[in-house]
Design a protein around this motif. Structure first.
Motif, short mmCIF file in Angstrom:
data_model
loop_
_atom_site.label_atom_id
_atom_site.label_comp_id
_atom_site.label_asym_id
_atom_site.label_seq_id
_atom_site.Cartn_x
_atom_site.Cartn_y
_atom_site.Cartn_z
N THR A 40 0.88 -1.27 -0.04
CA THR A 40 -0.01 0.17 -0.02
C THR A 40 0.94 1.22 0.06
O THR A 40 2.13 1.07 0.24
N PHE A 41 0.44 2.34 -0.29
CA PHE A 41 1.02 3.67 -0.04
C PHE A 41 0.24 4.32 1.05
O PHE A 41 -1.13 4.34 0.98
N LEU A 42 1.03 5.10 1.97
CA LEU A 42 0.40 5.99 3.06
C LEU A 42 0.47 7.47 2.48
O LEU A 42 1.30 7.57 2.25
N VAL A 43 -0.72 7.91 2.31
CA VAL A 43 -0.85 9.24 1.67
C VAL A 43 -1.70 10.28 2.45
O VAL A 43 -2.72 9.91 3.19
N LEU A 44 -0.91 11.42 2.59
CA LEU A 44 -1.57 12.36 3.53
C LEU A 44 -2.57 13.16 2.74
O LEU A 44 -2.22 13.63 1.59
N VAL A 45 -3.79 13.11 3.04
CA VAL A 45 -4.80 13.93 2.39
C VAL A 45 -5.48 14.74 3.65
O VAL A 45 -5.55 14.88 4.78
N LYS A 46 -6.49 15.74 3.06
CA LYS A 46 -7.02 16.78 3.76
C LYS A 46 -7.72 16.17 5.28
O LYS A 46 -7.56 16.61 6.21
N GLU A 47 -8.42 14.78 4.77
CA GLU A 47 -9.08 14.27 5.90
C GLU A 47 -8.28 13.48 7.02
O GLU A 47 -8.87 13.04 7.99
N GLY A 48 -7.02 13.06 6.53
CA GLY A 48 -5.94 12.66 7.20
C GLY A 48 -5.10 11.52 6.62
O GLY A 48 -4.50 11.91 5.48
N ILE A 49 -4.95 10.27 7.01
CA ILE A 49 -4.11 9.25 6.14
C ILE A 49 -4.79 8.38 5.41
O ILE A 49 -5.72 7.43 6.14
N LEU A 50 -4.47 8.24 4.26
CA LEU A 50 -5.25 7.33 3.40
C LEU A 50 -4.38 6.01 3.03
O LEU A 50 -3.22 6.13 2.83
N SER A 51 -4.77 4.85 3.30
CA SER A 51 -4.06 3.67 2.72
C SER A 51 -4.61 3.19 1.40
O SER A 51 -5.74 3.09 1.11
N LEU A 52 -3.65 3.46 0.32
CA LEU A 52 -4.09 3.36 -1.13
C LEU A 52 -3.10 1.85 -1.63
O LEU A 52 -2.12 2.10 -1.88
N PRO A 53 -4.06 0.80 -1.45
CA PRO A 53 -3.27 -0.37 -1.73
C PRO A 53 -3.24 -0.68 -3.22
O PRO A 53 -3.86 -0.31 -4.23
N TYR A 54 -2.16 -1.59 -3.60
CA TYR A 54 -1.84 -2.02 -5.17
C TYR A 54 -1.75 -3.58 -4.96
O TYR A 54 -1.41 -4.14 -4.05
N ASN A 55 -2.06 -3.92 -6.12
CA ASN A 55 -1.91 -5.70 -6.55
C ASN A 55 -1.02 -5.86 -7.80
O ASN A 55 -0.86 -7.07 -7.89
N ASP A 56 -0.57 -4.58 -8.46
CA ASP A 56 0.02 -5.11 -9.52
C ASP A 56 0.93 -3.99 -9.85
O ASP A 56 0.65 -2.87 -9.40
N ALA A 57 1.61 -3.99 -10.85
CA ALA A 57 2.54 -2.94 -11.59
C ALA A 57 3.00 -3.16 -13.03
O ALA A 57 2.92 -4.34 -13.59
N ASP A 58 3.22 -2.24 -13.67
CA ASP A 58 3.71 -2.45 -14.83
C ASP A 58 4.76 -1.24 -15.26
O ASP A 58 5.18 -0.72 -14.28
N LYS A 59 5.52 -1.33 -16.51
CA LYS A 59 6.60 -0.64 -16.57
C LYS A 59 6.40 0.71 -17.14
O LYS A 59 7.23 1.48 -16.96
N VAL A 60 5.20 1.19 -17.21
CA VAL A 60 4.96 2.38 -17.71
C VAL A 60 4.27 3.20 -16.29
O VAL A 60 4.98 4.13 -15.94
N GLY A 61 3.12 2.86 -15.33
CA GLY A 61 2.51 3.56 -14.38
C GLY A 61 3.19 3.03 -13.33
O GLY A 61 2.80 3.62 -12.13
#
Length: 140
Positions: free
Chosen positions: A65-86
Motif C-alpha cells: 500500500t501507499f500511505l498518503v496524507l490527504v485533507k481528511e487524514g491518512i489514506l491507505s492506497l493499496p496495490y496488487n499489480d505494477a507495470d513498466k509504464v505507471g
C-alpha cells in the motif's frame, strides 16, 4: 486545525488536497504510481516531500500500500499489480482512511517485524559472502 509534523516540517492537514480530489485525479489519469507522483508534485515543491510513502508489505489481500496524507487524514492506497509504464496500479475501491492510533500501530509493528527479519537475513548473507571470500583467499 489538524497539524502533523513530518521530518521536521509541520503541516496543516486542512491545506492538503482531499481524498476526493485524489480519486478524481485517478479517474482522469489512471490509478497508477506515476499519476500519484504527478498529483503530489505540488507537495514536493512546497514541502520537499511528496507526502506519500510506499509500504511494501502485504496485508494478505494486497501486495502493498501507499500511505498518503490527504485533507481528511491518512489514506491507505493499496496495490496488487505494477507495470513498466505507471508502476504500481492502485486498487482505489479498497482505499481506506486510517481511523485511529491502533490502525497505524499495527502497520508499525508489521514494519518492525519485516525490517528485523530482512536485516537479520541480509547480515547472515553478508557474513556468508565474507566467509566465502576468506576461504577463497586462503586457497590462493
Amino acid at each position: 486545525m489538524k497539524r502533523i509534523k513530518i521530518n521536521g516540517a509541520e503541516l496543516d492537514m486542512g491545506k492538503l488536497k482531499s481524498r476526493q480530489e485524489l480519486m478524481a485525479y485517478f479517474n482522469e489519469n489512471g490509478p497508477t504510481h506515476s499519476a500519484l507522483m504527478d498529483f503530489c508534485e505540488e507537495y514536493r515543491e512546497k514541502y520537499g516531500n511528496e507526502l506519500c510513502w510506499s509500504y511494501p508489505i502485504s496485508d494478505g489481500k494486497h501486495l502493498g500500500t501507499f500511505l498518503v496524507l490527504v485533507k481528511e487524514g491518512i489514506l491507505s492506497l493499496p496495490y496488487n499489480d505494477a507495470d513498466k509504464v505507471g508502476y504500481e496500479l492502485f486498487c482505489v475501491d479498497d482505499a481506506v482512511m486510517f481511523e485511529d492510533y491502533g490502525d497505524m500501530e499495527i502497520f508499525i509493528d508489521d514494519w518492525n517485524t519485516f525490517h528485523t527479519d530482512l536485516l537479520q537475513a541480509m547480515k547472515a548473507m553478508r557474513d556468508y559472502l565474507y566467509n566465502k571470500e576468506v576461504a577463497q583467499d586462503g586457497k590462493n
